[in-house]
Design a protein around this motif. Structure first.
Motif, PDB file in Angstrom:
ATOM      1  N   TRP B  96       0.856  -1.177   0.000  1.00 24.08           N
ATOM      2  CA  TRP B  96       0.000   0.000   0.000  1.00 24.08           C
ATOM      3  C   TRP B  96       0.893   1.227   0.000  1.00 24.08           C
ATOM      4  CZ3 TRP B  96      -1.440  -3.672   3.976  1.00 24.08           C
ATOM      5  CH2 TRP B  96      -2.607  -4.386   3.654  1.00 24.08           C
ATOM      6  N   ARG B  97       0.859   2.012  -1.052  1.00 28.82           N
ATOM      7  CA  ARG B  97       1.721   3.180  -1.156  1.00 28.82           C
ATOM      8  C   ARG B  97       1.425   4.215  -0.068  1.00 28.82           C
ATOM      9  NH1 ARG B  97       3.352   6.613  -5.658  1.00 28.82           N
ATOM     10  NH2 ARG B  97       4.722   8.051  -4.568  1.00 28.82           N
ATOM     11  N   GLY B  98       0.223   4.205   0.450  1.00 32.09           N
ATOM     12  CA  GLY B  98      -0.154   5.214   1.445  1.00 32.09           C
ATOM     13  C   GLY B  98       0.587   5.085   2.758  1.00 32.09           C
ATOM     14  N   CYS B  99       1.301   3.948   2.954  1.00 34.17           N
ATOM     15  CA  CYS B  99       2.045   3.780   4.199  1.00 34.17           C
ATOM     16  C   CYS B  99       3.341   4.563   4.192  1.00 34.17           C
ATOM     17  CB  CYS B  99       2.410   2.317   4.420  1.00 34.17           C
ATOM     18  SG  CYS B  99       1.030   1.220   4.448  1.00 34.17           S
TER      19      CYS B  99
END
Lengths: 199, 174, 373
Positions: B96-99
């Motif tokens: 998940w890139r949002g991490c």
């Protein structure tokens, strides 16, 4: 040297105005104080509201918020100054040409405010640069900022040419910029600007 | 051990669904949760770390939601020892890139290192800062202004340091 | 990206910020430019890090409410509601109906003022220096007057409590709110007539800063920015917190995900917020405004952890709380939408000119109190 009032009024009827140079110098400076666009946090929104249509700061001559510090003469420190931001604040202050003034707007700029317990919060911007007017409040109303501007204008109108800070040869021209160290700023305070109150 | 879809479904109906995973299996479990067509946890909402000083561990928590199937939240938890050299967990940024930024913040404030993160450096504090401030055993620098009525923690720390005025100002006045 | 392949050129590294007229606060972008085109962009934040989370661990549960005001300092009411929601979820407190309606009214008014200022500042970045901001601020002042009448402060309202709100709304205040809501469609019509078909705006914002849908979901983007990219996810419809399931409103979703879509989504959301407000102001029931069984003195939350989130005007605002059963939080974490929406700033700005990078940042609609906490 005061001018005789009767002579002054006679001359005024002829269209000749007589006043000390200092009065003219101070009057022209205080009527067009240009702030540098420097909003840090929540108080910046009240500063923008003061510049908007309802609480019009343009009436006081201060509507032109300059983006560059080289063209401004007032720095309104509006919001919390953190230790990461402190070197930039001092650098911006150094870049402003004299005569220059600082208004510390809001509790955070005066003393750290509600965030006083912070490891990253500078407990008041007057630890590094000299402040002329303090505005309490969190955030202060736009009317309070206008009142502070009026107080600053009164302060400017009372200044004497031969006693001001920037014509003093011994006063510092530039304030030292702190460095970010391992745990804290180095130095954590500028002792020439901020002094402990005498007990 | 990767859980099954039924186990996750049962977990989701609890009040505060959480799944505690071992560091070695974290990446595999995360990929399963994201790619399985019945679960599709494609939105990693919140990543944070908690310092449990009494249990001597730091727990990293990932809150997962599903945009496609509109269910959630599921808390995915992993623990690491508190000592700075051993405090490592695999990074979930490839999944998940949002991490990305939130893991950097956990590193900055807690000292948890994420293996596999593309750019692990400090994000909120300045780069020369050495300690990790949100740990429970952090002692902030003593730079209070002169307090006329100190009380509580300020008074204790000031007495330990030998005075209510900050030592830096005492130094400058010498 | 250089003009010719024959002449050797150098890239230029520029630091936009932290003091810059367009960075919406103390935010720094280190850009590497090839001529005017952005080759690399690294955001630097932390210039307003006021250790809000550490303060949350030191003071009582309710004493933290004024600090949540200062997170997203434009929208203090929604910050308060998110925190109250998280605590109520963990403590199992049921909020009375009138309080829920009051919360919805405050949240939607906050959405109106945030979007009005947000698009005002975006247009100011496009070059319409300060005039759209003045239009937005004119309406915002009316809402701030209402907030001041209700809670005593213009911006930092500190109005929500665990189990309800602090003060009830009487008929005079409701009439004020109805007045504001009645004026708003006229303001929007005037604004749209001036701005939406404007050639300069269309040329500058269409096809600029495109965010693809898959990347938006993977990068945890939320709020109007995600909806402009085609992600149909609104927490008001998914979680159905409060009494939002009683109101009839649509969720506007965009197609391309460029700056113009984000601008239009905010205008459409303002129209939907007006619809919700009209319904809430006419249906508001009588009753208590705070749950009578909650004792706020020495308030304790049972041990455990919980995550509560709402649809704040900027995105998904969540609070993760860990409690040991005492009067203070053990761990208090804020999930800030602005911080996470900045993850893909570099992706959106690559290949565009540096002037477009400024507009793209404006369309993300960040506020530094939330990014840095």
């Amino acid at each position: 040297m005061a001018v005789d009032p009767k002579l002054q009024s006679e001359l005024q009827k002829q269209g000749v105005f007589v006043m000390p140079v200092e009065f003219l110098y101070n009057w022209s400076r205080k009527s067009s104080v240009w702030p540098v666009q420097f909003g840090l946090a929540c108080c910046a929104i009240e500063m923008i509201a003061a510049a908007a249509a309802r609480h019009d700061i343009a009436r006081f001559g201060a509507e032109v918020f300059r983006a560059s510090p080289r063209q401004a003469d007032l720095m309104i420190v509006s919001g919390t100054v953190t230790k990461k931001m402190a070197p930039q604040v001092v650098r911006l202050y150094n870049q402003m040409p004299e005569p220059k003034y600082v208004i510390a707007m809001g509790a955070c700029a005066i003393s750290g405010g509600p965030f006083k317990d912070g490891y990253n919060v500078l407990k008041g911007v007057d630890r590094f640069i000299p402040v002329d007017v303090h505005i309490p409040g969190c955030p202060p109303r736009p009317e309070a900022l206008l009142h502070a501007l009026m107080t600053l204008q009164e302060k400017i109108s009372k200044q004497h040419l031969n006693e001001t800070r920037w014509y003093d040869k011994d006063a510092p021209a530039e304030y030292p910029v702190p460095q970010c160290g391992a745990h804290d700023l180095e130095p954590p305070v500028n002792p020439e600007v901020w002094d402990l109150p005498k007990k | 051990m990767i859980p099954t879809v039924e186990q996750i479904r049962e977990l989701l109906s609890a009040k505060s669904p959480a799944l505690l995973v071992d560091g070695g299996e974290l990446l595999a479990v995360a990929k399963f949760l994201k790619n399985d067509p019945q679960l599709q946890f494609d939105f990693c909402s919140c990543v944070t770390a908690v310092d449990y000083i009494k249990q001597d561990c730091i727990e990293v928590v990932y809150h997962l939601y599903s945009v496609a199937l509109k269910h959630g939240p599921l808390a995915l938890k992993v623990r690491a020892p508190r000592a700075l050299e051993q405090c490592r967990v695999p990074s979930l940024t490839p999944v998940w890139r949002g991490c990305e930024y939130q893991e950097r913040e956990a590193f900055d404030l807690f000292g948890v290192k994420f293996d596999g993160h593309s750019d692990l450096r400090r994000i909120l504090m300045w780069d020369e800062f050495v300690v990790h401030p949100m740990r429970k055993d952090y002692v902030p620098p003593m730079d209070y202004e002169w307090e006329p009525t100190p009380h509580g923690e300020t008074l204790t720390r000031a007495k330990a340091q030998g005075g209510i005025v900050p030592a830096s100002a005492l130094e400058a006045k010498k | 990206m250089s003009a010719t392949g024959i002449i050797e050129t150098q890239t230029l590294e520029v630091s936009l910020g932290p003091q810059h007229p367009s960075t919406h606060g103390v935010f720094r972008m280190d850009v590497v430019l090839d001529g005017e085109y952005v080759v690399k962009l690294k955001p630097v934040m932390g210039y307003l890090h006021r250790n809000h989370e550490q303060i949350g661990e030191k003071i009582a549960w309710l004493a933290n409410m004024p600090y949540t005001d200062r997170l997203d300092y434009f929208c203090s009411m929604t910050n308060n509601w998110a925190y109250a929601l998280a605590v109520e979820k963990m403590a199992g407190i049921k909020v009375p109906e009138r309080a829920e309606y009051i919360r919805v009214i405050m949240a939607e008014l906050t959405r109106l003022l945030n979007h009005a200022c947000g698009i005002g500042f975006l247009l100011s970045d496009c070059g319409a220096w300060f005039t759209p901001v003045l239009y937005g601020l004119r309406e915002r002042e009316l809402i701030l007057d209402f907030f001041e009448t209700v809670s005593g402060a213009r911006m930092m309202c500190n109005y929500m409590r665990f189990g309800g709100v602090r003060v009830d709304l009487d008929d005079q205040m409701l009439a004020m709110a109805r007045n504001i809501v009645a004026r708003w469609p006229k303001f929007l019509d005037e604004f749209e007539k001036l701005m939406t078909e404007n050639e300069v705006l269309l040329a500058r914002t269409q096809r600029v800063g495109i965010l693809p849908r898959e990347l938006a979901i993977n990068a945890s983007i939320s709020g109007p920015m995600a909806r402009a990219s085609g992600v149909e996810y609104d927490i008001r419809k998914v979680d159905k917190y409060g009494v939002y399931d009683r109101f009839d409103f649509r969720v506007p979703v965009g197609e391309t995900g460029d700056v113009f879509d984000r601008f239009m989504i905010r205008i459409l959301e303002m129209r939907e917020a007006v619809k919700i407000l009209e319904q809430a102001l006419s249906d508001i029931p009588a009753g208590p405004f705070i749950a009578p069984e909650v004792k706020l003195r020495n308030f304790k939350v049972p041990a455990g952890d919980g995550y509560g989130r709402i649809e704040a005007p900027k995105g998904e605002l969540g609070f993760y709380l860990v409690s040991e059963g005492g009067t203070k939080a053990y761990r208090y974490h804020v999930r800030p939408p602005s911080f996470i929406n900045l993850t893909i700033l570099e992706d959106m700005c690559l290949g565009h000119k540096v002037a477009d990078a400024v507009i793209i940042l404006g369309s993300v609609d960040i506020v530094l109190g939330e990014v840095d906490r």
